[in-house]
Write an enzyme that holds these catalytic residues in place. Structure first.
Site, PDB file in Angstrom:
ATOM      1  N   GLY A  44       0.914  -1.054  -0.056  1.00  0.00           N
ATOM      2  CA  GLY A  44      -0.090  -0.082  -0.177  1.00  0.00           C
ATOM      3  C   GLY A  44       0.926   1.225  -0.066  1.00  0.00           C
ATOM      4  O   GLY A  44       1.986   0.887   0.882  1.00  0.00           O
ATOM      5  N   CYS A  51       5.348  -5.763   1.906  1.00  0.00           N
ATOM      6  CA  CYS A  51       5.797  -4.716   1.732  1.00  0.00           C
ATOM      7  C   CYS A  51       5.528  -3.790   3.366  1.00  0.00           C
ATOM      8  O   CYS A  51       5.417  -3.655   4.076  1.00  0.00           O
ATOM      9  CB  CYS A  51       5.363  -4.210   0.543  1.00  0.00           C
ATOM     10  SG  CYS A  51       5.836  -2.198   0.144  1.00  0.00           S
ATOM     11  N   TYR A  52       4.156  -3.076   2.565  1.00  0.00           N
ATOM     12  CA  TYR A  52       3.399  -2.717   3.666  1.00  0.00           C
ATOM     13  C   TYR A  52       2.520  -3.482   4.475  1.00  0.00           C
ATOM     14  O   TYR A  52       2.564  -2.647   5.456  1.00  0.00           O
ATOM     15  CB  TYR A  52       2.082  -1.321   2.944  1.00  0.00           C
ATOM     16  CG  TYR A  52       1.001  -1.056   4.369  1.00  0.00           C
ATOM     17  CD1 TYR A  52       1.602   0.278   3.676  1.00  0.00           C
ATOM     18  CD2 TYR A  52       0.104  -1.228   4.396  1.00  0.00           C
ATOM     19  CE1 TYR A  52       0.318   0.584   5.199  1.00  0.00           C
ATOM     20  CE2 TYR A  52      -0.505  -0.545   5.660  1.00  0.00           C
ATOM     21  CZ  TYR A  52      -0.448   0.670   5.638  1.00  0.00           C
ATOM     22  OH  TYR A  52      -0.798   1.039   6.609  1.00  0.00           O
ATOM     23  N   HIS A 104       7.915  -8.274  -3.270  1.00  0.00           N
ATOM     24  CA  HIS A 104       6.802  -8.202  -3.612  1.00  0.00           C
ATOM     25  C   HIS A 104       7.022  -9.576  -4.814  1.00  0.00           C
ATOM     26  O   HIS A 104       7.611  -9.899  -5.792  1.00  0.00           O
ATOM     27  CB  HIS A 104       6.057  -7.173  -4.850  1.00  0.00           C
ATOM     28  CG  HIS A 104       5.904  -5.596  -4.715  1.00  0.00           C
ATOM     29  ND1 HIS A 104       3.851  -5.497  -3.650  1.00  0.00           N
ATOM     30  CD2 HIS A 104       6.266  -4.881  -4.112  1.00  0.00           C
ATOM     31  CE1 HIS A 104       4.368  -4.325  -3.085  1.00  0.00           C
ATOM     32  NE2 HIS A 104       5.016  -3.805  -3.296  1.00  0.00           N
ATOM     33  N   GLU A 130       5.070 -11.425  -5.953  1.00  0.00           N
ATOM     34  CA  GLU A 130       3.887 -11.353  -6.603  1.00  0.00           C
ATOM     35  C   GLU A 130       4.206 -11.521  -8.139  1.00  0.00           C
ATOM     36  O   GLU A 130       3.726 -11.765  -8.902  1.00  0.00           O
ATOM     37  CB  GLU A 130       2.255 -10.837  -5.970  1.00  0.00           C
ATOM     38  CG  GLU A 130       2.857  -9.332  -6.437  1.00  0.00           C
ATOM     39  CD  GLU A 130       3.229  -8.949  -4.879  1.00  0.00           C
ATOM     40  OE1 GLU A 130       2.948  -7.416  -4.746  1.00  0.00           O
ATOM     41  OE2 GLU A 130       4.153  -9.503  -4.559  1.00  0.00           O
ATOM     42  N   ASP A 136     -15.746 -14.583 -21.683  1.00  0.00           N
ATOM     43  CA  ASP A 136     -16.474 -14.707 -21.179  1.00  0.00           C
ATOM     44  C   ASP A 136     -18.575 -15.054 -20.902  1.00  0.00           C
ATOM     45  O   ASP A 136     -18.483 -16.095 -20.535  1.00  0.00           O
ATOM     46  CB  ASP A 136     -16.412 -13.192 -20.126  1.00  0.00           C
ATOM     47  CG  ASP A 136     -15.734 -12.298 -19.537  1.00  0.00           C
ATOM     48  OD1 ASP A 136     -14.346 -13.760 -19.514  1.00  0.00           O
ATOM     49  OD2 ASP A 136     -15.200 -11.614 -19.658  1.00  0.00           O
ATOM     50  N   LYS A 193      -9.758 -13.718 -15.775  1.00  0.00           N
ATOM     51  CA  LYS A 193      -9.405 -14.082 -17.337  1.00  0.00           C
ATOM     52  C   LYS A 193      -8.613 -15.798 -17.422  1.00  0.00           C
ATOM     53  O   LYS A 193      -9.268 -16.055 -18.967  1.00  0.00           O
ATOM     54  CB  LYS A 193      -9.154 -13.491 -18.156  1.00  0.00           C
ATOM     55  CG  LYS A 193      -8.841 -13.169 -19.203  1.00  0.00           C
ATOM     56  CD  LYS A 193     -10.644 -13.185 -19.953  1.00  0.00           C
ATOM     57  CE  LYS A 193     -10.728 -11.653 -20.714  1.00  0.00           C
ATOM     58  NZ  LYS A 193     -11.809 -11.538 -21.277  1.00  0.00           N
TER      59      LYS A 193
END
Length: 513
Positions: free
Chosen positions: A55, A82-83, A169, A171, A227, A369
């Protein structure tokens, strides 16, 4: 969902969806929730693990988002990123301060590979840093498990309490062994078994839909996009002829796309459903005549789509359920946990007031997705539909600069078909996030067969992106671009010039209008 679940608590980080996607790639179901989710609700959900996101705030500022310390005392494993790592330290009386040296970008991090989090990770590994604050002093009972030359606590843990924190991070793809770290947290710390698999999701969803619908009537606005196609097939498998799909061909689709959709879903297709194709091309062209402003064109198309859909719905009569192709990013972006809003320019394009229905069915609202594509393959939908290029709701209208006419649509359809065909032949299609041809509003002098021409310029676009929020221009091999250019100017009437768009996002957008 009866799957084992990991919760991502969002503290305003830009990667909240990405964290959840990475967790799901490890076959563990994951949901994103705001940091305001109550402790009681978390207990009720009984997650296998909790992840705090990054954040933009400083944890020591009064207005910054926080959580009560009790979340760290539930016995549920927590990973702070992180945050989120700084918040963990702050809540447990460690010291968080402004870093003497901020770290941004790829950073070499020294890790303790004896940690469960870093099992199998190289002792010196590249991670993505993005912080101005840092943990100056780890809380009591915590062991420091990673450092950089300027960050004394790049990672810390209290193994007994199952609390882990990383300043970087894991990710993002720039963290070279980030996926391994997240996998370690899920399996070594949270002791997940990995029961989130698409075949079982599809099977359970079909059973649940069948039970919910009973003998009711179901209506689906089918755009032919990924979708809505996957949602329609899932409903078809569940309720068959109780489903009616309305496909509005507004004349702004790619070459042969309307026929391709009908071939799959129509009377001679693979699915036992009622299919209505509305050929409304002239109607849309007439509405767009003389309109050049992009937003006005979008609004006209969205409004007219609803009107056509309303007319068809009236013919069908009252329905019990309306199918919506909402996917998980739509849910998150519309406010995390609030009812999803039907989008303006695809699927049903806004709820027509005259459609009489009791409830919305959103069979894909838990999927990202890439998971929707996996579900499509599980359902037996042809690969060319499942992996079709992303396509805007207003269709080719936003790939034609200025006024939309039938002649211009034909030009961009032909040019785009050639471009996509050559990209496929070159084996580049799965490596590029999005690629298409657009028609500029520029006309220029050319020479063809010793004669002067004064014709349109086509622009080719291809971008690399994982989230479509940012993108960079793809470096298409020159021999491919050269072949595409030659074919377009030779095969497409009224085009004498081809350009390649080298602009990233930002400053440009992916689409032209």
């Amino acid at each position: 969902m009866n799957n084992e679940t990991v919760i991502v608590l969002d503290f305003g980080g830009q990667y909240n969806q990405l964290i959840a996607r990475r967790v799901r790639e490890c076959n563990v179901y994951c949901e994103v929730h705001p940091y305001t989710l109550s402790l009681e609700k978390i207990k009720e959900m009984n997650p296998k693990g909790i992840i705090f996101t990054g954040g933009p705030n400083s944890v020591y500022d009064e207005e910054s988002p926080r959580y009560e310390r009790a979340i760290l005392e539930l016995g549920i494993p927590v990973l702070g990123i992180c945050y989120g790592s700084q918040l963990m330290a702050y809540l447990l009386d460690g010291k968080v301060a402004t870093a003497p040296v901020s770290e941004y970008g790829k950073t070499e991090v020294e890790v303790d590979s004896s940690s469960k989090l870093f099992d199998g990770v190289q002792k010196s590994t590249i991670c993505w840093m993005s912080h101005t604050d840092y943990i100056a002093t780890a809380p009591e009972g915590f062991k420091i498990t990673a450092t950089t030359p300027v960050c004394p606590v790049a990672a810390m843990e209290n193994e007994e309490k199952k609390l882990y924190a990383v300043q970087f991070h894991p990710e993002v793809l720039h963290t070279q062994e980030g996926s391994k770290m997240l996998h370690n947290f899920l399996y070594n710390v949270c002791e997940c078994t990995g029961d989130w698999k698409m075949d079982s999701f599809v099977e359970k969803s079909i059973e649940a839909i069948r039970e919910k619908v009973g003998d009711g009537k179901v209506l689906c606005a089918l755009s032919g996009g990924v979708d809505s196609s996957v949602a329609a097939v899932m409903l078809s498998k569940a309720v068959g002829k109780q489903l009616t799909c309305v496909f509005v061909d507004h004349g702004l689709l790619r070459k042969n796309e309307g026929d391709e959709v009908e071939a799959v879903f129509g009377p001679n297709g693979n699915y036992d459903l009622n299919f209505i194709r509305v050929n409304a091309q002239e109607r849309f062209y007439n509405k767009l005549a003389g309109k050049t402003e992009p937003e006005e064109k979008r609004k006209i198309i969205g409004e007219e789509f609803i009107r056509v859909f309303e007319e068809e719905a009236k013919k069908i009569g009252a329905v019990d359920f309306l199918v919506q192709g909402t996917i998980y990013p739509d849910v998150i972006e519309s406010g995390l946990g609030k009812s999803a809003v039907i989008k303006s320019h695809h699927n049903v394009g806004g709820l027509p007031e005259c459609v009489d229905f009791k409830e919305i069915i959103e069979p894909l609202r838990d999927l990202f997705k890439d998971e929707v594509r996996k579900a499509g393959l599980e359902l037996g939908i042809p690969e060319y539909l499942v992996f079709r290029q992303p396509f805007p709701g207003p269709g080719l209208a936003v790939r034609i600069i200025g006024e939309v006419t039938a002649e211009k649509v034909k030009i961009v359809q032909e040019a785009d078909a050639i471009y996509r065909e050559e990209i496929e032949k070159a084996g580049l299609s799965r490596n590029i996030g999005q690629y298409f041809a657009a028609l500029t509003n520029m006309r220029s002098v050319g020479v063809m067969g010793d004669f002067r021409t004064y014709d349109y310029a086509v622009a080719l676009r291809a971008v690399l992106t994982s989230d479509f929020m940012t993108a960079e221009a793809a470096e298409i091999p020159w021999e491919v671009l050269s072949k595409v250019t030659t074919r377009i100017v030779n095969e497409v009437k009224h085009v004498n010039r081809v350009m390649y768009d080298c602009t990233g996002k930002p400053p440009a957008t992916i689409e032209f209008e």
